[in-house]
Design an enzyme around this catalytic site. Structure first.
Site, PDB file in Angstrom:
ATOM      1  N   HIS A 141       1.027  -1.284   0.231  1.00  0.00           N
ATOM      2  CA  HIS A 141      -0.185  -0.359  -0.544  1.00  0.00           C
ATOM      3  C   HIS A 141       0.634   1.362   0.096  1.00  0.00           C
ATOM      4  CE1 HIS A 141      -3.569   2.640   2.007  1.00  0.00           C
ATOM      5  NE2 HIS A 141      -3.248   3.063   1.120  1.00  0.00           N
ATOM      6  N   HIS A 151       1.550   5.066  -2.202  1.00  0.00           N
ATOM      7  CA  HIS A 151       1.230   5.660  -3.645  1.00  0.00           C
ATOM      8  C   HIS A 151       2.528   6.613  -3.713  1.00  0.00           C
ATOM      9  CE1 HIS A 151      -3.015   5.700  -2.413  1.00  0.00           C
ATOM     10  NE2 HIS A 151      -2.870   4.917  -1.472  1.00  0.00           N
ATOM     11  N   HIS A 173      -9.219   1.119  -1.362  1.00  0.00           N
ATOM     12  CA  HIS A 173      -9.627   1.567  -0.173  1.00  0.00           C
ATOM     13  C   HIS A 173     -10.544   1.814   0.166  1.00  0.00           C
ATOM     14  CE1 HIS A 173      -5.332   3.841  -1.355  1.00  0.00           C
ATOM     15  NE2 HIS A 173      -5.563   4.276  -0.199  1.00  0.00           N
ATOM     16  N   GLU A 213     -11.212   3.468   5.187  1.00  0.00           N
ATOM     17  CA  GLU A 213     -10.260   4.371   6.122  1.00  0.00           C
ATOM     18  C   GLU A 213     -10.865   5.722   6.603  1.00  0.00           C
ATOM     19  OE1 GLU A 213      -7.940   6.888   3.376  1.00  0.00           O
ATOM     20  OE2 GLU A 213      -6.291   6.919   4.021  1.00  0.00           O
ATOM     21  N   ASP A 218       1.859   4.192   2.809  1.00  0.00           N
ATOM     22  CA  ASP A 218       0.825   4.809   2.306  1.00  0.00           C
ATOM     23  C   ASP A 218       1.268   5.969   1.133  1.00  0.00           C
ATOM     24  OD1 ASP A 218      -1.847   5.363   1.620  1.00  0.00           O
ATOM     25  OD2 ASP A 218      -2.149   6.046   3.770  1.00  0.00           O
ATOM     26  N   ASP A 219       1.203   6.867   1.726  1.00  0.00           N
ATOM     27  CA  ASP A 219       2.432   8.308   1.552  1.00  0.00           C
ATOM     28  C   ASP A 219       3.878   9.323   2.182  1.00  0.00           C
ATOM     29  OD1 ASP A 219       0.141   8.668  -0.719  1.00  0.00           O
ATOM     30  OD2 ASP A 219      -1.117   8.765   1.020  1.00  0.00           O
TER      31      ASP A 219
HETATM   32  N1  ADE Z   1      -4.449   8.865  -1.995  1.00  0.00           N
HETATM   33  C1  ADE Z   1      -3.408   8.947  -1.592  1.00  0.00           C
HETATM   34  N2  ADE Z   1      -3.696   8.619  -0.462  1.00  0.00           N
HETATM   35  C2  ADE Z   1      -4.020   8.182  -0.124  1.00  0.00           C
HETATM   36  C3  ADE Z   1      -4.629   7.843   1.048  1.00  0.00           C
HETATM   37  N3  ADE Z   1      -4.514   7.414   1.975  1.00  0.00           N
HETATM   38  N4  ADE Z   1      -6.614   7.651   0.766  1.00  0.00           N
HETATM   39  C4  ADE Z   1      -7.370   7.516  -0.617  1.00  0.00           C
HETATM   40  N5  ADE Z   1      -6.903   8.504  -0.894  1.00  0.00           N
HETATM   41  C5  ADE Z   1      -4.777   8.570  -1.059  1.00  0.00           C
HETATM   42 ZN    ZN Z   2      -3.569   5.000   0.365  1.00  0.00          ZN
END
Ligand code: ADE
Ligand code: ZN
Length: 328
Positions: free
Chosen positions: A10, A12, A190, A193, A271-272
């Protein structure tokens, strides 16, 4: 500290754009950004919720213009991920976020794809690419972009669903996921969340996804949890992300250990990472410090990550053997 081999599922790639690289690419491409320097940009990394993060995440993409920009971002991620123990990565990208800025699909796919093609030799990290679709845009656009990706022979193994969750339920993309499935692609989304447990159920029953990204709100629905345990649905949980976006108050309040102990098939991911305070190793370290994550938990998370990957059996078995050897 040595890290267990791990599959990052997971992630991006646009979320790995560190402030230093944002500023460097802004200079290189002559793009004006509303920040004087890295410190000023970093100070903007304080989020109220998912949308406040998405606003900055999409705005920063303005500096990504040429294939080399996408390649530099991808190379920086792989080098950092390798140091965190990542040996396989299933990397999402957001094609629509670039198309709406006038950056052609070919630029994005060439830039990211050229680095992924040699990632195992260059970084010891095998990789696959997943095209994630923006759920706050309409399905017709997503269908068109999927068709263009397929027609261009983009090296994607699957599709995902991301961006603003609440009010954009999985069923909005039923036709997209049906088409992707018919094309032989893997399916993830997703769900849960910020959105409710019902979105997790819908992602499973309407979209037929193989993994749930996040899924923490599943814990609000006992019947759903029992089902997820029985079906061993993989869930890719991102603790530092959930705290940064205020889905969870602190790491000490995060449900991931309770999820593991309930028998859910969870693994931890980043994630990011450029936005949320850390990469895979930082997430595991935070859980160890604040939530008492044990060695046994870490081994289970690593094994779950590899088993939930889309790797072929031989590479999967080889990684599981390396986890066993490293954890003995
Ligand atoms: N795009 C990038 N990170 C995300 C996240 N945590 N939730 C939804 N969309 C995303
Ligand atoms: Zn994500």
């Amino acid at each position: 500290m040595t890290h267990l081999p791990y599959a990052e599922l997971h992630l991006h790639i646009e979320g790995t754009l560190e402030p230093e690289l944002v500023m460097e690419l802004a200079r290189r491409n002559d793009v004006t950004v509303p920040y004087r320097d890295v410190e000023e940009l970093r100070a903007a990394y304080a989020f109220r919720d998912l949308q406040s993060f998405l606003d900055l995440y999409y705005a920063n993409m303005a500096v990504l213009r040429e294939p080399q920009d996408f390649a530099d971002m991808t190379t920086a991620y792989l080098a950092r991920a390798a140091r965190a123990g990542v040996r396989h990565a299933e990397i999402m990208f957001d094609p629509q976020a670039h198309l709406v800025r006038g950056v052609p699909l070919e630029t994005v796919v060439e830039g990211i794809g050229s680095v992924l093609a040699t990632s195992e030799d260059d970084h010891g990290v095998s990789t696959v690419l997943i095209a994630a679709f923006l759920r706050d845009r309409d399905e017709a656009e997503a269908l068109d972009v999927l068709d263009r990706l397929l027609a261009a022979g983009a090296p994607i193994v699957g599709i995902g669903l991301d961006s603003a969750e609440v009010g954009n339920p999985p069923a909005k993309f039923a036709r997209l996921f049906t088409r992707a499935r018919a094309a032989g692609l893997h399916l993830v989304a997703h769900a849960g969340e910020e959105g409710p447990a019902a979105y997790v159920t819908e992602a499973l029953d309407v979209l037929h996804v193989e993994r749930i990204d996040h899924g923490i709100h599943s814990m609000d629905d006992d019947a759903l949890v029992s089902r997820l345990v029985a079906e061993q649905v993989p869930m890719t949980v991102c603790p530092l992300s959930n705290v940064a976006l205020r889905a969870v108050d602190t790491v000490a309040d995060h449900p991931v250990v309770a999820m593991l102990e309930r028998g859910l098939n969870v693994s931890v991911h980043s994630d990011d990472p450029a936005y949320f305070g850390g990469y895979l190793d930082d997430n595991l370290a935070a859980l160890t410090t604040s939530l008492g994550l044990s060695h046994e938990h870490r081994v289970r998370l690593a094994e779950n990550s590899v088993r939930a990957s889309f790797l072929p059996g031989d590479r999967r078995d080889a990684l599981l053997a390396r986890i066993a050897a490293a954890s003995a």
